[in-house]
Design a protein around this motif. Sequence first.
Motif, short mmCIF file in Angstrom:
data_model
loop_
_atom_site.label_atom_id
_atom_site.label_comp_id
_atom_site.label_asym_id
_atom_site.label_seq_id
_atom_site.Cartn_x
_atom_site.Cartn_y
_atom_site.Cartn_z
N MET A 631 0.81 -1.21 0.00
CA MET A 631 0.00 0.00 0.00
C MET A 631 0.85 1.26 0.00
SD MET A 631 -3.13 -1.29 2.47
CE MET A 631 -4.27 0.03 2.01
N LEU A 632 2.10 1.17 0.43
CA LEU A 632 3.00 2.33 0.38
C LEU A 632 3.59 2.51 -1.02
CD1 LEU A 632 5.07 1.96 3.68
CD2 LEU A 632 3.30 3.66 3.20
N SER A 633 3.43 1.53 -1.89
CA SER A 633 4.00 1.61 -3.24
C SER A 633 3.07 2.42 -4.13
CB SER A 633 4.19 0.21 -3.81
OG SER A 633 5.04 -0.56 -3.00
N LEU A 634 3.50 3.58 -4.54
CA LEU A 634 2.71 4.40 -5.45
C LEU A 634 2.56 3.72 -6.80
CD1 LEU A 634 4.16 7.97 -4.80
CD2 LEU A 634 1.96 7.09 -4.03
N PRO A 635 1.46 3.96 -7.51
CA PRO A 635 1.34 3.43 -8.87
C PRO A 635 2.57 3.80 -9.70
CG PRO A 635 -0.72 4.44 -8.17
CD PRO A 635 0.29 4.75 -7.11
N ALA A 659 5.61 13.52 -5.31
CA ALA A 659 4.78 12.86 -4.29
C ALA A 659 5.65 12.01 -3.37
CB ALA A 659 3.71 12.00 -4.95
N ARG A 660 6.60 11.28 -3.92
CA ARG A 660 7.48 10.45 -3.09
C ARG A 660 8.29 11.33 -2.13
NH1 ARG A 660 11.57 7.86 -5.52
NH2 ARG A 660 11.64 6.25 -3.90
N GLN A 661 8.77 12.46 -2.63
CA GLN A 661 9.55 13.35 -1.77
C GLN A 661 8.70 13.91 -0.64
OE1 GLN A 661 13.14 14.32 -2.38
NE2 GLN A 661 12.68 14.57 -0.20
N GLN A 662 7.48 14.31 -0.96
CA GLN A 662 6.59 14.85 0.07
C GLN A 662 6.26 13.80 1.13
OE1 GLN A 662 4.96 18.24 0.12
NE2 GLN A 662 6.93 18.39 -0.91
N LEU A 663 6.01 12.59 0.69
CA LEU A 663 5.72 11.51 1.63
C LEU A 663 6.93 11.21 2.49
CD1 LEU A 663 3.77 9.20 -0.84
CD2 LEU A 663 2.80 10.24 1.22
N ALA A 664 8.09 11.19 1.87
CA ALA A 664 9.31 10.90 2.62
C ALA A 664 9.57 11.97 3.69
CB ALA A 664 10.49 10.81 1.66
N ASP A 665 9.39 13.23 3.33
CA ASP A 665 9.65 14.31 4.28
C ASP A 665 8.65 14.29 5.44
OD1 ASP A 665 11.72 15.14 2.67
OD2 ASP A 665 10.59 16.75 1.71
N ALA A 666 7.39 14.08 5.10
CA ALA A 666 6.34 14.15 6.14
C ALA A 666 6.35 12.93 7.05
CB ALA A 666 4.97 14.29 5.47
N LEU A 667 6.79 11.81 6.56
CA LEU A 667 6.68 10.55 7.31
C LEU A 667 8.04 10.01 7.72
CD1 LEU A 667 3.97 8.87 5.03
CD2 LEU A 667 3.59 10.12 7.18
N PHE A 668 9.05 10.87 7.73
CA PHE A 668 10.42 10.39 7.96
C PHE A 668 10.53 9.59 9.25
CE2 PHE A 668 14.66 10.62 9.68
CZ PHE A 668 15.46 10.29 8.58
N ASP A 669 9.99 10.10 10.35
CA ASP A 669 10.17 9.44 11.64
C ASP A 669 9.54 8.05 11.65
OD1 ASP A 669 11.57 11.60 12.57
OD2 ASP A 669 9.84 12.54 13.54
N LEU A 670 8.34 7.93 11.12
CA LEU A 670 7.67 6.62 11.08
C LEU A 670 8.41 5.66 10.16
CD1 LEU A 670 3.90 7.66 10.97
CD2 LEU A 670 5.02 6.35 12.78
N LEU A 671 8.86 6.14 9.03
CA LEU A 671 9.61 5.29 8.10
C LEU A 671 10.93 4.85 8.72
CD1 LEU A 671 8.98 7.39 4.87
CD2 LEU A 671 8.24 5.01 5.19
N TRP A 672 11.59 5.77 9.39
CA TRP A 672 12.87 5.46 10.02
C TRP A 672 12.70 4.41 11.12
CZ3 TRP A 672 17.63 5.35 8.95
CH2 TRP A 672 18.66 5.49 9.88
N GLN A 673 11.61 4.54 11.88
CA GLN A 673 11.35 3.57 12.94
C GLN A 673 11.08 2.18 12.35
OE1 GLN A 673 8.05 4.59 15.48
NE2 GLN A 673 8.22 2.72 16.70
N ARG A 674 10.25 2.13 11.31
CA ARG A 674 9.96 0.85 10.66
C ARG A 674 11.24 0.25 10.09
NH1 ARG A 674 5.15 -2.25 10.96
NH2 ARG A 674 3.36 -0.85 11.03
#
Length: 891
Positions: A631-635, A659-674
């Motif tokens: 679900m995190l994989s964009l079309p 879009a990938r850059q915006q998602l990466a910036d906004a969700l960095f902490d959650l992505l880093w934790q995962r």
Amino acid sequence: MRTEQPKMIYLKDYQAPDYLIDETHLTFELFEDQTLVHAQLVMRRNPAASSGLSPASLPPLMLDGQELELLSLALDDRELSTGEYQLTDSHLTLQPSAANFVIDSSVRINPQSNTALEGLYKSSGMFCTQCEAEGFRKITYYLDRPDVMSTFTTTLSAPQHDYPILLSNGNPIASGSEDDGRHWATWEDPFKKPAYLFALVAGDLWCVEDSFTTMNNRDVALRIYVEPENIDKCQHAMDSLKKSMKWDEDVYGREYDLDIFMIVAVNDFNMGAMENKGLNIFNSSCVLAKAETATDAAHQRVEAVVAHEYFHNWSGNRVTCRDWFQLSLKEGFTVFRDAEFSADMHSRTVKRIEDVAYLRTHQFAEDAGPMAHPVRPDAFMEISNFYTLTVYEKGSEVVRMIRTLVGAEGFRKGSDLYFDRHDGQAVTCDDFIRAMEEANGIDLTQFKRWYSQAGTPRLDVSESYDAAANSYRLQFRQSCPATPGQAQKLPFVIPVELALMDGQGRELPLQLVGEDAAVGLSRVLQITEAEQAFTFVNLTEQPLPSLLRGFSAPIKLSFPYSRDQLMFLMQYDNDGFNRWEAGQQLSVQMLQELIGQHQRGESLVLDQRLIEAFRTLLADDALDQAMIAEMLSLPGEAYLTQISEVADVVAIHAAREFARQQLADALFDLLWQRYQNNRKDSRNSDYVAQAEHFARRSLQNIALSYLMLSEKAEVLTACLEQFENADNMTERLAALAVLVNSPFEAEKAAALSSFAENFKDNPLVMDQWFSVQAACSLPGALQRVEQLMQHPAFTLKNPNKIRALIGAFAEQNLQGFHQADGSGYRFLADQVITLNALNPQIAARLLAPLTRWAKYASARQAQMKAELQRILASGELSSDVYEVVSKSLVD
């Protein structure tokens, strides 16, 4: 090569063969500079073709043969003079004198110079064969068609030192040595088969052995033959084979029938693998796998392909296709079987997501292009061009729809009837449908349009709710766009599985007008008319429909979901596929908005609801990690291109990367934790090729791909640590890929260099090294590909290398391939012209990106069509390439 225009072959012109071959006795004398093939064919007049003719009215016998040097020919032990037969580049014709007769022939062939990899050829010093579809005619003169089935006895003779292993179909019955250092082996296949299932292997091979006890307590010897350096990469394939054999017994009641089952890994192979009776020949990429050299995806592919080829023993071998128009009879059915096997072995939902994503990106594009054809084509010039996604993947979806309509129990009854009724026969798609009809007491006449009509059906759905009557109405309108040769389409039978959800995400009881009571919480509606409506009753609030659950039909469905409704479905729909689908639709809407902004020259602004949806996913510890990764994989850019009216490659790439850059910036902490949690688990556990571990690594790697967009030092350090210390190729290659697509030039160069040095002796791993660089969308892509073509590990004579480098560039790197100056198109056309003379099948398959010219704006259209014209005018085209190019140039 053919200099004349190839002729069209039509299904409507099918005629039963005039003669049959009851026994085939072959002797191969293998030498380094030539091979001598001696064939004895025990033949008879075909009763099905002789009705109404007197016994004396025997038609000429026309045997297929290409690139053969005829040395001798005898009819019933009488040597024929040159005046008693006619010989052309493609046929040997003679006149039988009786209804039963024996043909003896000897021919000389040259496997060493066979770069087309059809018939008998050499790969890495090994003799091997590929006879599907029409390769056997390059081995000896024969009735090379699938409805001529014969028993085969094969004797091979070769120098024992260089070729200690001599294999063919069936069971071994004799072997021995000769005085001159040669040895021989004889194999007998007691089951009648067409020539396309013949196989031969001779080489210096090592073997991994095991056994399987069938449901009737028969012991079957299992052997996987590989070159010595690959002996440590076979266990996963062997485990997969045993799982496949058990699954086919449990689910379909099908038991293996010979005393031995063999797989041989071959480096040079046009396809993935081949189901030759008892002796499967595999592309090495589909059999060799261990953690250090094969990714999770490669492990899953090996498992699936091993299963697919094994399942063919019944759905393709014991029951085969009457003619090549019926190819999906065996391939579509078997793809469905291997997909169900993989779903049972791993995550059913993730498997369905992967299959549908691939179908919609690639097969839907085929349906929309100049090579569009029905699942059962009605005409072709070159059968090799019809080993397509339509025949395989869409054919599988057609079988899946039958299972949906009749249910699992009814499908098993239908398949039992089909196998039992047609065992040992060459049959048609109609025979398969008839078995399903008779076993279940249904009429599938209209459903059979899925076999005869090309294109992807579209289903537009609208809704209305009557609060006073507590009723909810869904209106369906189906259509199908025109395809080559089919301007008008009749309505299909479209099974739509659906549920209705209330405001709390609960499924509501489904009761249609006229029904006495509700029938479950999920059901299948059959859309059979151009326009059709269904009204549900006893609904006290307007529901939200969950439509086409599990992707119950291979169609394009349109419903006016709002973005908030899609977010609701992402959170509450208990159909896993539709949860993913809601996320994909939400992403598509927002990406298309960004594409429009880019085209208008506006500043790009991403709808924050996509970020919040992804934030919810990352925070959900209860959700399967594989589902989160999906679900995190964009079309992808290829899919966004496919659904565009006119594809703007630059805008699509810019929008998706933004879009990938915006998602990466906004969700960095959650992505880093995962990422950190999963990487820690990877470091603390051994590699296991199982679903839970696949899921962990997939989420870890997609998190890394987002995190690297931050260009933060700690992420680069983590990426390098993963690359250098990973104990498996999945993590190592993922780290390399994000490095290659990053701005860290020094680290990128060092990683590429060390990877190549470590794996320079492993051709399959080097293929991945080529692909990672070919798919990199950073500037200079074409120059990198041209430079890589000079690398010692690359050769145009190996299909895997071609697909890994040239194919990856043209299919996956849309930025690089669609350069405004047309250089990518010229490059691909140059490679097709070169490969046309070396390997026509691979040349024709490489052409696909150029055939999609109609999807682009006029400037790119003109450039792509000019390259197709250049190919057409380049000289002696193979029938494979000529058919694709000529059809692609028809406006």
